[in-house]
Design an enzyme around this catalytic site. Structure first.
Site, mmCIF file in Angstrom:
data_model
loop_
_atom_site.group_PDB
_atom_site.id
_atom_site.type_symbol
_atom_site.label_atom_id
_atom_site.label_comp_id
_atom_site.label_asym_id
_atom_site.label_seq_id
_atom_site.Cartn_x
_atom_site.Cartn_y
_atom_site.Cartn_z
ATOM 1 N N GLY A 182 -4.219 -9.668 3.597
ATOM 2 C CA GLY A 182 -5.191 -8.299 2.349
ATOM 3 C C GLY A 182 -4.855 -7.889 0.723
ATOM 4 O O GLY A 182 -4.612 -6.772 -0.024
ATOM 5 N N HIS A 226 6.235 -0.486 -2.581
ATOM 6 C CA HIS A 226 5.848 0.350 -3.757
ATOM 7 C C HIS A 226 5.570 1.657 -3.529
ATOM 8 O O HIS A 226 5.212 2.624 -4.680
ATOM 9 C CB HIS A 226 3.898 -0.025 -3.957
ATOM 10 C CG HIS A 226 3.668 -1.299 -4.878
ATOM 11 N ND1 HIS A 226 2.882 -1.764 -4.920
ATOM 12 C CD2 HIS A 226 5.308 -2.480 -4.820
ATOM 13 C CE1 HIS A 226 3.115 -3.872 -4.882
ATOM 14 N NE2 HIS A 226 4.043 -3.697 -5.173
ATOM 15 N N ASN A 264 -7.760 -13.354 2.893
ATOM 16 C CA ASN A 264 -7.826 -12.653 2.470
ATOM 17 C C ASN A 264 -9.041 -12.700 1.498
ATOM 18 O O ASN A 264 -9.534 -13.942 2.108
ATOM 19 C CB ASN A 264 -6.752 -12.230 1.260
ATOM 20 C CG ASN A 264 -6.888 -13.298 0.080
ATOM 21 O OD1 ASN A 264 -6.718 -14.356 0.241
ATOM 22 N ND2 ASN A 264 -7.149 -12.941 -1.333
ATOM 23 N N LEU A 265 -10.041 -12.161 1.045
ATOM 24 C CA LEU A 265 -10.980 -12.694 0.641
ATOM 25 C C LEU A 265 -11.010 -13.104 -0.517
ATOM 26 O O LEU A 265 -10.195 -12.309 -2.169
ATOM 27 C CB LEU A 265 -12.379 -11.397 -0.245
ATOM 28 C CG LEU A 265 -13.293 -10.891 1.481
ATOM 29 C CD1 LEU A 265 -13.816 -8.975 1.433
ATOM 30 C CD2 LEU A 265 -13.684 -11.999 1.797
ATOM 31 N N CYS A 299 15.078 16.201 -11.569
ATOM 32 C CA CYS A 299 16.153 16.312 -10.901
ATOM 33 C C CYS A 299 16.272 15.879 -9.431
ATOM 34 O O CYS A 299 16.006 15.015 -9.427
ATOM 35 C CB CYS A 299 16.370 17.868 -10.975
ATOM 36 S SG CYS A 299 15.046 19.290 -9.949
ATOM 37 N N ASN A 356 0.656 -1.385 -0.204
ATOM 38 C CA ASN A 356 -0.458 0.013 -0.292
ATOM 39 C C ASN A 356 0.652 1.399 0.166
ATOM 40 O O ASN A 356 1.875 1.428 1.053
ATOM 41 C CB ASN A 356 -1.328 -0.466 1.034
ATOM 42 C CG ASN A 356 -1.687 -1.174 1.506
ATOM 43 O OD1 ASN A 356 -2.178 -1.927 0.138
ATOM 44 N ND2 ASN A 356 -2.307 -1.314 2.413
ATOM 45 N N SER A 391 -4.094 -10.179 -2.769
ATOM 46 C CA SER A 391 -4.788 -11.421 -3.821
ATOM 47 C C SER A 391 -3.007 -11.847 -4.497
ATOM 48 O O SER A 391 -2.883 -13.043 -4.454
ATOM 49 C CB SER A 391 -5.700 -11.370 -4.681
ATOM 50 O OG SER A 391 -4.819 -10.591 -5.396
#
Length: 278
Positions: free
Chosen positions: A219, A118, A245-246, A129, A101, A221
């Site tokens: 959370g 990330h 996770n779902l 610069c 995240n 996949s």
């Protein structure tokens, strides 16, 4: 056993975890996730790095949507998922937190030394610069140059990268400010599609994983290789893997434990269950 009971048992058995988190832990904070239960995109694919750098119209599109979406991201607050993970770290159960995240909610919940795989959405940098600025300052520049867009009330939800759906607006006159130092292209300090995660971040996360007893994925996949690589590395090393996770997960076949449920439902009871065991 229930999902929380099963996770508590896993944590007790493997008390030194690398925790890898994805968009699913931030949904209770009002930030939607990217994919459905089947791993399919819920909306448009995020912007590609080459398009952002090579096409002025794509920079207009990105920064106009970000202008509207950023206030929602900035106003979001940590939820029970972030506070439980922070508490696990304080209690010594977590070797390191690695997050895909860009919302900084782990840090705002008190977690330390988080690896932002990330990047982070709260700062921007020039590609030509070394100029850098807080995203809040950049927001002021964008708003001043584009007051009509800044004042737009949008009902569409913001995506995990701060992108808001404003496709019904005319963006042809949207002004994207240049770097105030050299006139170059300014980009948020996040990894776009088509970019590689910096090697030092991957190496740092891999070293933490090697020092851990197991990998706990919350959370995500793991459809993208940037996250899946850690599950693969843990499996190759013979480490246990827990997935919360779902829906489907790319690492389902590698998992020691899979709990198909919202992260908040599984994590909220965890501190009490671990305390009771002690």
């Amino acid at each position: 056993m229930t999902g929380p009971d099963r996770l508590a048992s896993f944590v007790r058995r493997y008390p030194r975890l690398t925790v890898l988190t994805g968009a699913g832990i931030s949904t209770p904070s009002g930030i939607p996730d990217y994919r459905d239960r089947n791993g399919q995109w819920k909306g448009a694919t995020p912007i590609d790095y080459r398009d952002f750098v090579g096409k002025a119209a794509m920079r207009q599109r990105y920064w106009s949507r970000s202008l509207v979406g950023w206030p929602i991201m900035a106003a979001s607050t940590p939820n029970v998922c972030h506070t439980v993970v922070s508490g696990l770290q304080d209690a010594g159960f977590v070797e390191r937190i690695v997050t895909q995240n860009v919302d900084t909610l782990h840090q705002r919940a008190g977690s330390r030394d988080v690896i932002d795989l990330h990047g982070r959405l709260d700062s921007v940098s020039c590609l030509s610069c070394d100029w850098q600025a807080p995203r809040a300052d950049w927001q002021q520049r964008l708003s001043k140059l584009n007051p009509d867009i800044a004042a737009t009330a949008v009902t569409a939800q913001t995506r995990p990268d701060g992108d808001a759906a404003i496709d019904d607006l005319d963006l042809s006159r949207f002004v994207v400010p240049a770097c105030p130092r050299c006139g170059g292209i300014v980009k948020p300090d996040v990894v776009f599609f088509g970019e590689n995660v910096p090697r030092e971040r991957v190496a740092d996360a891999m070293a933490a994983l090697a020092a851990s007893d197991a990998l706990l994925v919350l959370g995500s996949s793991l459809v993208l290789f940037s996250g899946f690589r850690f599950a693969r590395a843990a499996h190759q090393r013979g480490q246990a893997i827990a997935l919360v996770n779902l829906g489907v997960n790319r690492a389902d076949d590698l998992a020691t434990l899979k709990i198909d449920a919202p992260c908040e439902d599984v994590l909220a009871p965890l501190p009490e269950l671990l305390a009771a065991a002690v």
